[in-house]
Write an enzyme that holds these catalytic residues in place. Structure first.
Site, PDB file in Angstrom:
ATOM      1  N   SER A   1       9.849 124.142  73.301  1.00  0.00           N
ATOM      2  CA  SER A   1      10.540 124.453  74.558  1.00  0.00           C
ATOM      3  C   SER A   1      11.489 125.632  74.394  1.00  0.00           C
ATOM      4  O   SER A   1      11.835 126.297  75.364  1.00  0.00           O
ATOM      5  CB  SER A   1      11.311 123.225  75.066  1.00  0.00           C
TER       6      SER A   1
ATOM      7  N   SER B   1      27.886 119.972  65.159  1.00  0.00           N
ATOM      8  CA  SER B   1      28.503 121.244  65.502  1.00  0.00           C
ATOM      9  C   SER B   1      30.022 121.134  65.420  1.00  0.00           C
ATOM     10  O   SER B   1      30.587 120.047  65.621  1.00  0.00           O
ATOM     11  CB  SER B   1      28.083 121.592  66.928  1.00  0.00           C
TER      12      SER B   1
ATOM     13  N   TYR C   1      26.755 119.648  76.481  1.00  0.00           N
ATOM     14  CA  TYR C   1      26.064 119.892  75.210  1.00  0.00           C
ATOM     15  C   TYR C   1      26.894 119.327  74.051  1.00  0.00           C
ATOM     16  O   TYR C   1      26.408 118.568  73.218  1.00  0.00           O
ATOM     17  CB  TYR C   1      25.829 121.405  74.997  1.00  0.00           C
TER      18      TYR C   1
ATOM     19  N   LYS D   1      26.599 115.941  71.065  1.00  0.00           N
ATOM     20  CA  LYS D   1      26.806 115.921  69.603  1.00  0.00           C
ATOM     21  C   LYS D   1      27.811 114.826  69.237  1.00  0.00           C
ATOM     22  O   LYS D   1      27.614 114.091  68.271  1.00  0.00           O
ATOM     23  CB  LYS D   1      27.303 117.286  69.109  1.00  0.00           C
TER      24      LYS D   1
ATOM     25  N   ASN E   1      29.334 129.117  63.234  1.00  0.00           N
ATOM     26  CA  ASN E   1      28.531 130.030  64.068  1.00  0.00           C
ATOM     27  C   ASN E   1      27.433 130.724  63.260  1.00  0.00           C
ATOM     28  O   ASN E   1      27.667 131.793  62.688  1.00  0.00           O
ATOM     29  CB  ASN E   1      29.444 131.065  64.733  1.00  0.00           C
TER      30      ASN E   1
ATOM     31  N   ARG F   1      35.754 133.540  65.503  1.00  0.00           N
ATOM     32  CA  ARG F   1      34.839 132.471  65.091  1.00  0.00           C
ATOM     33  C   ARG F   1      34.512 132.605  63.607  1.00  0.00           C
ATOM     34  O   ARG F   1      34.662 133.672  63.020  1.00  0.00           O
ATOM     35  CB  ARG F   1      33.513 132.554  65.885  1.00  0.00           C
TER      36      ARG F   1
HETATM   37  N1  LIG Z   1      22.619 127.915  66.844  1.00  0.00           N
HETATM   38  C1  LIG Z   1      23.859 127.463  66.878  1.00  0.00           C
HETATM   39  O1  LIG Z   1      24.795 128.240  67.102  1.00  0.00           O
HETATM   40  C2  LIG Z   1      24.160 126.011  66.639  1.00  0.00           C
HETATM   41  C3  LIG Z   1      25.480 125.611  66.368  1.00  0.00           C
HETATM   42  C4  LIG Z   1      25.745 124.260  66.155  1.00  0.00           C
HETATM   43  C5  LIG Z   1      24.721 123.329  66.220  1.00  0.00           C
HETATM   44  N2  LIG Z   1      23.459 123.737  66.494  1.00  0.00           N
HETATM   45  C6  LIG Z   1      22.403 122.729  66.591  1.00  0.00           C
HETATM   46  O2  LIG Z   1      21.399 123.012  65.638  1.00  0.00           O
HETATM   47  C7  LIG Z   1      20.119 122.611  66.127  1.00  0.00           C
HETATM   48  C8  LIG Z   1      19.158 123.768  66.004  1.00  0.00           C
HETATM   49  O3  LIG Z   1      19.690 124.872  66.705  1.00  0.00           O
HETATM   50  P1  LIG Z   1      18.914 126.257  66.840  1.00  0.00           P
HETATM   51  O4  LIG Z   1      19.934 127.305  67.032  1.00  0.00           O
HETATM   52  O5  LIG Z   1      17.906 126.384  65.776  1.00  0.00           O
HETATM   53  O6  LIG Z   1      18.213 126.016  68.241  1.00  0.00           O
HETATM   54  P2  LIG Z   1      16.701 126.271  68.689  1.00  0.00           P
HETATM   55  O7  LIG Z   1      16.662 126.098  70.164  1.00  0.00           O
HETATM   56  O8  LIG Z   1      16.205 127.552  68.130  1.00  0.00           O
HETATM   57  O9  LIG Z   1      15.948 125.066  67.961  1.00  0.00           O
HETATM   58  C9  LIG Z   1      15.844 123.792  68.533  1.00  0.00           C
HETATM   59  C10 LIG Z   1      14.387 123.416  68.505  1.00  0.00           C
HETATM   60  O10 LIG Z   1      14.221 122.092  69.045  1.00  0.00           O
HETATM   61  C11 LIG Z   1      13.063 122.105  69.892  1.00  0.00           C
HETATM   62  N3  LIG Z   1      13.246 120.996  70.832  1.00  0.00           N
HETATM   63  C12 LIG Z   1      14.169 120.848  71.813  1.00  0.00           C
HETATM   64  N4  LIG Z   1      14.028 119.646  72.417  1.00  0.00           N
HETATM   65  C13 LIG Z   1      12.985 119.014  71.792  1.00  0.00           C
HETATM   66  C14 LIG Z   1      12.373 117.751  71.943  1.00  0.00           C
HETATM   67  N5  LIG Z   1      12.760 116.881  72.873  1.00  0.00           N
HETATM   68  N6  LIG Z   1      11.331 117.424  71.127  1.00  0.00           N
HETATM   69  C15 LIG Z   1      10.902 118.298  70.175  1.00  0.00           C
HETATM   70  N7  LIG Z   1      11.460 119.514  69.983  1.00  0.00           N
HETATM   71  C16 LIG Z   1      12.492 119.862  70.783  1.00  0.00           C
HETATM   72  C17 LIG Z   1      13.034 123.495  70.507  1.00  0.00           C
HETATM   73  O11 LIG Z   1      11.748 123.876  70.942  1.00  0.00           O
HETATM   74  C18 LIG Z   1      13.508 124.351  69.327  1.00  0.00           C
HETATM   75  O12 LIG Z   1      12.426 124.769  68.531  1.00  0.00           O
HETATM   76  C19 LIG Z   1      20.352 122.131  67.557  1.00  0.00           C
HETATM   77  O13 LIG Z   1      20.454 120.733  67.552  1.00  0.00           O
HETATM   78  C20 LIG Z   1      21.674 122.759  67.911  1.00  0.00           C
HETATM   79  O14 LIG Z   1      22.367 122.013  68.885  1.00  0.00           O
HETATM   80  C21 LIG Z   1      23.159 125.050  66.691  1.00  0.00           C
END
Ligand SMILES: NC(=O)c1ccc[n+]([C@@H]2O[C@H](COP(=O)([O-])OP(=O)(O)OC[C@H]3O[C@@H](n4cnc5c(N)ncnc54)[C@H](O)[C@@H]3O)[C@@H](O)[C@H]2O)c1
Length: 340
Positions: free
Chosen positions: A35, A125, A150, A154, A179, A231
């Site tokens: 997605s 996070s 969001y 968490k 970050n 950050r």
């Molecule tokens: N990028 C950041 O700044 C950050 C910071 C803190 C925490 N996080 C957390 O780290 C994790 C990964 O983040 P990211 O930046 O790689 O995001 P991202 O969107 O690139 O990766 C998340 C992945 O989960 C998949 N996904 C979403 N809902 C799904 C579902 N129901 N079933 C199967 N797949 C699903 C998406 O297709 C995507 O590939 C997330 O949980 C995010 O909240 C990210």
């Protein structure tokens, strides 16, 4: 060889972590509904690692497919990245965020219980420290109300996992990211957000390749040195390595446990400092304007990551200059992301 299920493994942090896992000798199965990601990220990870990744195209909301995945493999652990992550969007669509992030995690925990998989690394996070904690954030601070739906997902997932640990045999490492920016040094994988980027670096990178006209910096009147938000930026490859360290640490544990770890560098940089650093290290100009503050943004926060260093034996290896150069390497090689 240990086999790990990585949910959301086609995404930004997931794909870099899958690469680290393969290079550290783990076998990996990814489940992702794509997605917010592309299948191509994992094709490239396989090229880089010269190893295969089994891919299941499914949502964690689909209990039948999730169960079938657990029953087809003997997982030793799960790393749970899957989830929606855009702060602003979560304000507009709270229901989608609670539905996707919470139900996915419940389904996952249900399967882990049923198939007796006890070890879980969860993507949390810094947002779980809420709006009023004083930086640097330490893991002893209580979970607090987050500023967005969001962030609330968490907080709620961390609370849920703590309850499950108390009642059973689960062992959880919750990794609280600050970050993440940058990309693998190869320039083959990186951050490729669908639509308008929510985070600073992909926006900067898209301005740099001419995909967007200019960067809007939200707020120039914060009580920080130059007025812009500060950050704790961490290279995504250091973050990925933190997951491998967490898995290795979990594999040595015998009792049910819940431990949170901050993953950050411990050094804050302002938005303006990042933009200037990007220009300095890439030679590419970034036109920007100072726009109104964005609701929910905090002035400044950064990590105390000493717990991860002491317990997980984890340390950051990449500098801010690496983060800038690697972001640009990825974006200039792939101006349209994985569609390039
Ligand atoms: N990028 C950041 O700044 C950050 C910071 C803190 C925490 N996080 C957390 O780290 C994790 C990964 O983040 P990211 O930046 O790689 O995001 P991202 O969107 O690139 O990766 C998340 C992945 O989960 C998949 N996904 C979403 N809902 C799904 C579902 N129901 N079933 C199967 N797949 C699903 C998406 O297709 C995507 O590939 C997330 O949980 C995010 O909240 C990210």
């Amino acid at each position: 060889m240990e086999k790990v299920l990585v949910t959301g493994g086609a995404g930004y942090i997931g794909s870099h972590t899958v690469l680290s896992l393969l290079r550290s000798g783990f076998e990996v199965v990814v489940i992702d509904d794509l997605s917010n990601s592309s299948r191509e990220s994992l094709v490239r990870v396989q090229t880089l690692a010269q190893k295969n990744v089994e891919f299941v195209h499914a949502s964690l909301l689909d209990e039948t497919k999730l169960k079938a995945t657990f029953s087809a493999h003997n997982f030793s652990a799960v790393i749970h990245f899957a989830g929606l992550k855009a702060v602003g969007e979560s304000m507009q669509k709270p229901l989608s965020y609670y539905q996707n992030n919470l139900i996915s995690t419940l389904n996952l925990c249900q399967c882990m219980t049923e198939f007796k998989v006890n070890k879980l690394v969860f993507s949390s996070s810094a947002t779980v420290y809420g709006e009023h904690a004083t930086p640097p954030y330490t893991e002893e601070l209580p979970l607090s109300r987050a500023s967005s739906p969001y962030g609330q997902t968490k907080v709620m997932i961390e609370q849920m996992l703590q309850d499950i640990v108390k009642a059973g045999s689960l062992q959880v490492a919750s990794l609280r990211y600050f970050n993440p920016i940058g990309a693998d040094q190869s320039g083959l994988i990186g951050e490729d957000p669908l639509g308008i980027p929510n985070n600073l670096m992909p926006f900067v990178a898209q301005v740099a390749v001419g995909k967007r006209d200019k960067l809007s910096i939200f707020g120039g009147d914060y009580p920080t040195e130059d007025g812009t938000c500060e950050r704790d930026y961490i290279h995504v490859s250091d973050l990925a390595n933190g997951h491998v360290k967490a898995l290795q640490w979990l594999s040595l544990q015998q009792q049910p446990l819940y431990e949170a770890f901050n993953l950050g560098t411990g050094s804050p940089f302002s938005v303006l400092a990042i933009v200037k650093s990007f220009i300095r290290h890439t030679g590419v100009d970034i036109p920007f304007e100072i726009a109104a503050r964005r609701s929910g943004d905090l002035a400044a926060f950064w990590a105390d990551a000493s717990k991860a260093t002491n317990i997980l034996n984890w340390q950051c290896e990449y500098t801010l200059a690496d983060m800038m150069k690697d972001t640009w390497h990825w974006q200039s090689k792939n101006p349209q992301g994985y569609q390039s």
